[in-house]
Design an enzyme around this catalytic site. Structure first.
Site, short mmCIF file in Angstrom:
data_model
loop_
_atom_site.label_atom_id
_atom_site.label_comp_id
_atom_site.label_asym_id
_atom_site.label_seq_id
_atom_site.Cartn_x
_atom_site.Cartn_y
_atom_site.Cartn_z
N HIS A 40 32.07 63.83 40.33
CA HIS A 40 32.82 62.61 40.65
C HIS A 40 31.89 61.39 40.61
O HIS A 40 31.10 61.16 41.52
CB HIS A 40 33.44 62.72 42.05
CG HIS A 40 34.48 61.69 42.32
ND1 HIS A 40 35.83 61.98 42.39
CD2 HIS A 40 34.39 60.36 42.54
CE1 HIS A 40 36.51 60.89 42.65
NE2 HIS A 40 35.66 59.89 42.75
N HIS A 185 37.24 63.78 47.97
CA HIS A 185 36.57 63.25 49.15
C HIS A 185 36.90 63.96 50.46
O HIS A 185 37.39 63.35 51.42
CB HIS A 185 36.90 61.76 49.28
CG HIS A 185 36.62 60.94 48.06
ND1 HIS A 185 35.64 61.25 47.15
CD2 HIS A 185 37.23 59.82 47.56
CE1 HIS A 185 35.62 60.36 46.17
NE2 HIS A 185 36.59 59.49 46.39
N ASP A 253 30.06 60.23 43.81
CA ASP A 253 30.86 59.01 43.96
C ASP A 253 30.06 57.76 43.58
O ASP A 253 30.44 56.65 43.94
CB ASP A 253 31.44 58.86 45.37
CG ASP A 253 32.56 57.84 45.44
OD1 ASP A 253 33.39 57.81 44.51
OD2 ASP A 253 32.62 57.06 46.41
#
Length: 299
Positions: A40, A185, A253
């Protein structure tokens, strides 16, 4: 480009260096296995103006290559950010630049053509990202429409809940999906309740269906303790790994657009946290290599 694999230990050491939008500069204390995947991250390139102003930073492919080298990662998954809306030009350009070592997850409108889906597939896209709440939410009952469109391609639906309660409300619709589901998440399990919150029970029920993956990514979204390890998410991470070690993923992220103050999160420290959550090397190998390989590189 990543560092050469350490053939004696079966790991890939990172390289100490400064990386834009990443705190610290040290390599991880615990090298990762060859083929490790960041499941991600985003790319923001000034050649492709944003559709809205949700984010103002730039994080290019060249910047991200430095992060891969610092962490010792081999592959990655580029995820469509909300600030690009349905414009996937930047994401496709990044996939082309990163090559076979990258896959993508896009945002597309419900009426996207089959020809466009086929084109995206050829560039390495393997999933569609849908929002439960936010600027452009998709009602949970509409997820099935996307599932039917992408079934022939073998894609998955990736869902971002933004709030844990939204995941709870959507659970019946998510359970009914015929395709693979990926939840971003930590499932947005709220803190400080953490693993004791009802959202956690819903997340575990979804994992129990055998078709759901969850990403250990962006701990700063729900953590109340902050960057000293985000220790309040330890119990959530351990429980998720215990429940379905074959369907847990890790993601950075990067470039951490939701963190608006300096310093930015230390990506090496966040990757090292995985050792606390999964002490067994074989389990970490599943999370970093086997699980993403099966999900993103099955064809």
């Amino acid at each position: 480009m990543t560092s050469p694999a350490n053939t004696l230990s079966g790991t890939v050491p990172g390289t100490a260096m400064e990386v834009p939008h990443s705190g610290g500069s040290q390599a991880p204390h615990h090298p990762v296995p060859p083929g490790a995947v960041d499941c991600h991250h985003h790319i923001f390139d000034p050649r492709f103006p944003r559709a809205n102003s949700r984010s103002t930073i730039w994080g290019t492919v060249d910047d991200y290559r430095r992060l891969k080298q610092r962490l010792g990662l081999s592959r990655s998954v580029v995820v469509s950010p909300q600030s690009y809306g349905f414009d996937n030009r930047c994401l496709v350009d990044a996939l082309d630049a990163l090559g076979e070592q990258a896959r993508g997850v896009v945002a597309v409108p419900p009426d996207v053509s089959d020809a466009e889906l086929d084109r995206l597939h050829l560039h390495g896209v393997r999933g569609v990202r849908l929002y439960l709440i936010g600027d452009a939410p998709t009602p949970p009952e509409r997820f099935i429409d996307y599932a039917r469109r992408i079934e022939r391609l073998g894609w998955h639906i990736q869902v971002i809940a933004v709030e844990g309660e939204a995941l709870m409300a959507a659970e019946p619709a998510l359970q009914a999906l015929p395709c693979t589901l990926v939840i971003d998440h930590f499932g947005y399990v709220p803190q400080p309740e953490g693993a004791a919150h009802p959202t956690m029970a819903a997340l575990l029920r979804l994992l129990a269906n055998g078709k759901t993956y969850v990403k250990l990514s962006a701990p700063y979204i729900t953590s109340r303790l902050g960057p000293q390890g985000y220790a309040d998410l330890d119990a959530v991470a351990v429980a998720l790994i215990k429940a379905a070690p074959e369907r847990v993923l890790w993601g950075s992220d990067w470039p951490h657009t939701l963190v608006t103050t300096d310093p930015k999160p230390d990506d090496a420290a966040m990757l090292d946290r995985l050792v606390r959550w999964a002490p067994q090397e074989s389990v970490r190998h599943r999370i970093l290599v086997d699980n993403p390989g099966r999900l993103y590189w099955k064809d």
